[in-house]
Design a protein around this motif. Sequence first.
Motif, PDB file in Angstrom:
ATOM      1  N   GLY A 146      -8.392   3.411  -1.093  1.00 56.82           N
ATOM      2  CA  GLY A 146      -7.206   3.877  -1.827  1.00 56.82           C
ATOM      3  C   GLY A 146      -7.115   3.135  -3.026  1.00 56.82           C
ATOM      4  N   ALA A 147      -7.019   1.998  -2.989  1.00 52.23           N
ATOM      5  CA  ALA A 147      -6.401   1.137  -3.931  1.00 52.23           C
ATOM      6  C   ALA A 147      -7.561   1.018  -5.229  1.00 52.23           C
ATOM      7  N   ALA A 148      -8.809   1.217  -4.603  1.00 53.34           N
ATOM      8  CA  ALA A 148     -10.124   1.263  -5.372  1.00 53.34           C
ATOM      9  C   ALA A 148      -9.731   2.464  -6.325  1.00 53.34           C
ATOM     10  N   LEU A 149      -9.738   3.551  -5.790  1.00 47.78           N
ATOM     11  CA  LEU A 149      -9.356   4.957  -6.589  1.00 47.78           C
ATOM     12  C   LEU A 149      -8.230   4.547  -7.317  1.00 47.78           C
ATOM     13  N   PHE A 150      -7.020   4.266  -7.091  1.00 45.45           N
ATOM     14  CA  PHE A 150      -5.932   4.030  -7.955  1.00 45.45           C
ATOM     15  C   PHE A 150      -6.185   3.272  -9.085  1.00 45.45           C
ATOM     16  N   LEU A 151      -6.907   2.028  -8.897  1.00 47.01           N
ATOM     17  CA  LEU A 151      -7.237   1.288 -10.086  1.00 47.01           C
ATOM     18  C   LEU A 151      -8.597   1.679 -10.824  1.00 47.01           C
ATOM     19  N   SER A 152      -9.370   2.823 -10.485  1.00 37.48           N
ATOM     20  CA  SER A 152     -10.403   3.240 -11.177  1.00 37.48           C
ATOM     21  C   SER A 152      -9.566   4.196 -12.151  1.00 37.48           C
ATOM     22  N   VAL A 153      -8.628   5.112 -11.709  1.00 36.12           N
ATOM     23  CA  VAL A 153      -7.997   6.059 -12.698  1.00 36.12           C
ATOM     24  C   VAL A 153      -6.797   5.331 -13.468  1.00 36.12           C
ATOM     25  N   PHE A 154      -6.367   4.022 -13.081  1.00 36.13           N
ATOM     26  CA  PHE A 154      -5.526   3.346 -14.191  1.00 36.13           C
ATOM     27  C   PHE A 154      -6.511   2.824 -15.281  1.00 36.13           C
ATOM     28  N   ILE A 155      -7.740   2.302 -15.069  1.00 39.00           N
ATOM     29  CA  ILE A 155      -8.368   1.634 -15.958  1.00 39.00           C
ATOM     30  C   ILE A 155      -8.899   2.818 -16.761  1.00 39.00           C
ATOM     31  N   TRP A 156      -9.226   4.089 -16.201  1.00 42.64           N
ATOM     32  CA  TRP A 156      -9.685   5.151 -17.074  1.00 42.64           C
ATOM     33  C   TRP A 156      -8.885   5.662 -18.115  1.00 42.64           C
ATOM     34  N   GLN A 157      -7.403   5.781 -17.509  1.00 41.08           N
ATOM     35  CA  GLN A 157      -6.398   6.493 -18.359  1.00 41.08           C
ATOM     36  C   GLN A 157      -6.159   5.375 -19.530  1.00 41.08           C
ATOM     37  N   THR A 191       0.727  -1.095  -0.194  1.00 43.55           N
ATOM     38  CA  THR A 191       0.016  -0.025   0.073  1.00 43.55           C
ATOM     39  C   THR A 191       0.935   1.239  -0.012  1.00 43.55           C
ATOM     40  N   SER A 192       2.028   1.255   0.730  1.00 44.40           N
ATOM     41  CA  SER A 192       3.092   2.279   0.739  1.00 44.40           C
ATOM     42  C   SER A 192       3.436   2.708  -0.693  1.00 44.40           C
ATOM     43  N   VAL A 193       4.010   1.640  -1.377  1.00 46.31           N
ATOM     44  CA  VAL A 193       4.227   1.684  -2.833  1.00 46.31           C
ATOM     45  C   VAL A 193       3.137   2.231  -3.594  1.00 46.31           C
ATOM     46  N   LEU A 194       2.148   1.801  -3.737  1.00 50.29           N
ATOM     47  CA  LEU A 194       0.953   2.381  -4.274  1.00 50.29           C
ATOM     48  C   LEU A 194       0.732   3.757  -4.112  1.00 50.29           C
ATOM     49  N   GLY A 195       0.733   4.045  -2.827  1.00 54.50           N
ATOM     50  CA  GLY A 195       0.606   5.489  -2.128  1.00 54.50           C
ATOM     51  C   GLY A 195       1.604   6.487  -2.837  1.00 54.50           C
ATOM     52  N   VAL A 196       2.966   6.144  -3.080  1.00 49.42           N
ATOM     53  CA  VAL A 196       3.945   6.999  -3.141  1.00 49.42           C
ATOM     54  C   VAL A 196       3.960   7.048  -4.817  1.00 49.42           C
ATOM     55  N   ILE A 197       3.375   6.133  -5.614  1.00 48.51           N
ATOM     56  CA  ILE A 197       3.151   6.189  -7.022  1.00 48.51           C
ATOM     57  C   ILE A 197       2.152   7.059  -7.464  1.00 48.51           C
ATOM     58  N   ASN A 205       1.048  15.236 -12.701  1.00 47.09           N
ATOM     59  CA  ASN A 205      -0.285  15.367 -13.693  1.00 47.09           C
ATOM     60  C   ASN A 205      -0.083  14.468 -14.759  1.00 47.09           C
ATOM     61  N   TRP A 206       0.299  13.316 -14.692  1.00 44.16           N
ATOM     62  CA  TRP A 206       0.559  12.514 -15.754  1.00 44.16           C
ATOM     63  C   TRP A 206       0.485  10.937 -15.405  1.00 44.16           C
ATOM     64  N   ILE A 254     -10.331  15.413 -12.233  1.00 45.60           N
ATOM     65  CA  ILE A 254     -10.934  14.645 -11.545  1.00 45.60           C
ATOM     66  C   ILE A 254      -9.988  13.448 -10.985  1.00 45.60           C
ATOM     67  N   GLN A 255      -9.200  13.050 -12.112  1.00 47.57           N
ATOM     68  CA  GLN A 255      -8.195  11.986 -12.081  1.00 47.57           C
ATOM     69  C   GLN A 255      -7.124  12.458 -11.118  1.00 47.57           C
ATOM     70  N   ARG A 256      -6.784  13.758 -11.204  1.00 52.21           N
ATOM     71  CA  ARG A 256      -5.688  14.068 -10.453  1.00 52.21           C
ATOM     72  C   ARG A 256      -5.966  14.308  -8.994  1.00 52.21           C
ATOM     73  N   ILE A 257      -7.004  14.766  -8.797  1.00 50.97           N
ATOM     74  CA  ILE A 257      -7.656  14.927  -7.311  1.00 50.97           C
ATOM     75  C   ILE A 257      -7.966  13.339  -6.771  1.00 50.97           C
ATOM     76  N   ALA A 258      -8.440  12.306  -7.592  1.00 48.14           N
ATOM     77  CA  ALA A 258      -8.340  10.959  -7.229  1.00 48.14           C
ATOM     78  C   ALA A 258      -7.251  10.581  -7.054  1.00 48.14           C
ATOM     79  N   MET A 259      -6.118  10.958  -7.665  1.00 45.47           N
ATOM     80  CA  MET A 259      -4.732  10.326  -7.190  1.00 45.47           C
ATOM     81  C   MET A 259      -4.139  10.936  -5.919  1.00 45.47           C
ATOM     82  N   PHE A 260      -4.287  12.085  -5.778  1.00 44.28           N
ATOM     83  CA  PHE A 260      -4.206  12.777  -4.497  1.00 44.28           C
ATOM     84  C   PHE A 260      -4.905  12.118  -3.180  1.00 44.28           C
TER      85      PHE A 260
END
Length: 655
Positions: free
Chosen positions: A628-639, A582-588, A596-597, A605-611
């Motif tokens: 947190g993992a769900a938000l990360f995965l959502s942005v990942f799939i969206w991108q 979870t720390s690694v995912l948080g840092v990424i 912003n990339w 929305i994606q940027r706020i979700a990542m923060f």
Amino acid sequence: MEKTNPVQQEEQVDIQKLLEEVDHESRFRKYVGPMAFIVAAIAIGMSMFQLYTSGFGLLESIRQRSMHLSFLLVLVFLLYPARMKTSNRNMPTLIDFVWVILGLIPPLYLFFTIEEIQFNGGILGETDYIVGAIGIIVLFEASRRVLGMGLTTVAFVFMLYTLLGHYIQGSLGHRQFSFETIIEHFYFSTEGIFGVPLGVSATYIFLFVLFGAFLQETKMTNFINDLALSIAGRTPGGPAKVAVIASGFMGMITGSSVANAASIGSFTIPLMKKYGYRSHFAGAVEAVASTGGQIMPPIMGAAAFIMAEFLNIPYSRIMLAAIIPALLYYLACWVIIHLEAKKNGLKGLPADEVPKFTQVLKEGGHLLLPIIVLIYLLVSGVTPLYSAAWAIVAAIVASWFRKHTAIGWRGILRALEMGARGAISVGIACAIVGIVVGTISISSLGLTVGNSIIGLADGSLLMTMILTMITCLIMGMGVPTTPMYIIVATVAAPILVQNFGVLPLAAHLFVFYYGALAEITPPVALAAFTASGIAKAKPLQVAVTACRLALAGFIIPYFFVYSPVLLFEGNNYVEIITAIVTSVLGVIALGIGLQNWMFQQTNVIQRIAMFAAAILLIIPGMMTDIAGAALFLSVFIWQKLSQKKISSAEHSSMA
């Protein structure tokens, strides 16, 4: 393996001048002729003394420390001029020789009379008090010459508080102490100048500095640069990644942010600029990577050895605890560099400029042997002193495996001299900070400051940590990491432990980390300012960019205070692995938000979700981790879907 780089040669001309501007430790005389021989002989004699006592048994603690200090003071007054601009830079003055004599008398007097003083029950005579007073004055002058006015002023204020604090009304006041009591406490006990910090300098720290000098003599820096090039040179943004690997590797050996930024930066910063990185970004990358060396095992910064003494735990335990936070720090820097390269279309180095990994290992891989020996000995439970001594032997033997790295007798003597020179600043810092520690121990200042912090924080652990962080960053602006750690650890760390039940190791590492990060924190950011000089960029812009690159480093200490499993505390390996993931995912996630990339530019929305994901993943707890993992995965799939859609559209238009 060694290549002559014209850009590097041109930059090297300015390195010493740059260091002298930002770092008092670099403002030393450069002798030729008989004086060069005399200074070298004294420095070599000091290294031989340290090696002899480590191999054949240390002297009684206060005698070991007094002899160590006497060597340091002689070298200070011979090498460092009284005034940078007006003093003779080629030859000591008569006043310097007077200071040399005054510097020798008090510690040697203590060395030869300590048994008599102890036999008399610690009762001192008039001569003892005079010698002790001279010793304190001489130390202040040595500190001013080597460390500048920052730490010297701090120590002087604490000394004044000891002398005049009884005039202060209220909780900050204390009872009156006589001159005799003060001199006895500061100079003839192990509660002041000759306390634990100087003791660690006289043993562990010196030998590890000497070990670093021997590695430098084996051309370890060239090997590390080539190794870093072979690993990351051809990847997107390769030159900056080379800086991270090279500076991280070298930093964990030297533990010096400024010296690392100057030595490695003279190679990596011009390389980054050549391949498209902006000047301030190149300088910031080097500053952040160099600063991380203080928190990177196996050697870390000098304060780590003092931490082991304060906590009375094996140094190997501190090494183990520091691994994950340090790797997260460098991962955060790596992620931002990678995303910066992707965002700006920066490529790696051409294949013909990148050495082959196997060839680099073939020509210089043997230089890793002393590091392996050191880590093995430390992990196996051997004392750091014994480990460092054998690592030095291993460095000499390993150098003989290849002709181009072999150390001869001249090389050994050079390393012995440079090791003693390199130990001057940290040794003097450990001695002068004894004034601060002595003040805290003789008065109630530590308790008073601790109660004030608790009062301001209103009983909140989070607010207490924030106030402690601010204290560390402010102290670190004018005080080197090691003395800063000693001061704040003496005052603030006990608050976290005693009032909030924080794990002692976590509390001390918390303080230590922010002391290191002060090297890149404006307005006084020595590592950033050093890198800015090489990059020819605005110092403040480099420092601000460095803070953005190292933002995860400012957050990680909070995480391991709340979740000590990151320090490998406890036996629940599932919990430890979960915390690491979870720390690694948080840092990424934090890096993506800052840059912003991800695979392409993120929208609002994606940027706020990542923060948000970064914060949730850093906060310990199953529910926050899942969210947190769900938000990360959502942005990942969206991108990914957006990237695929854009790719399909481009393909259709081309068809």
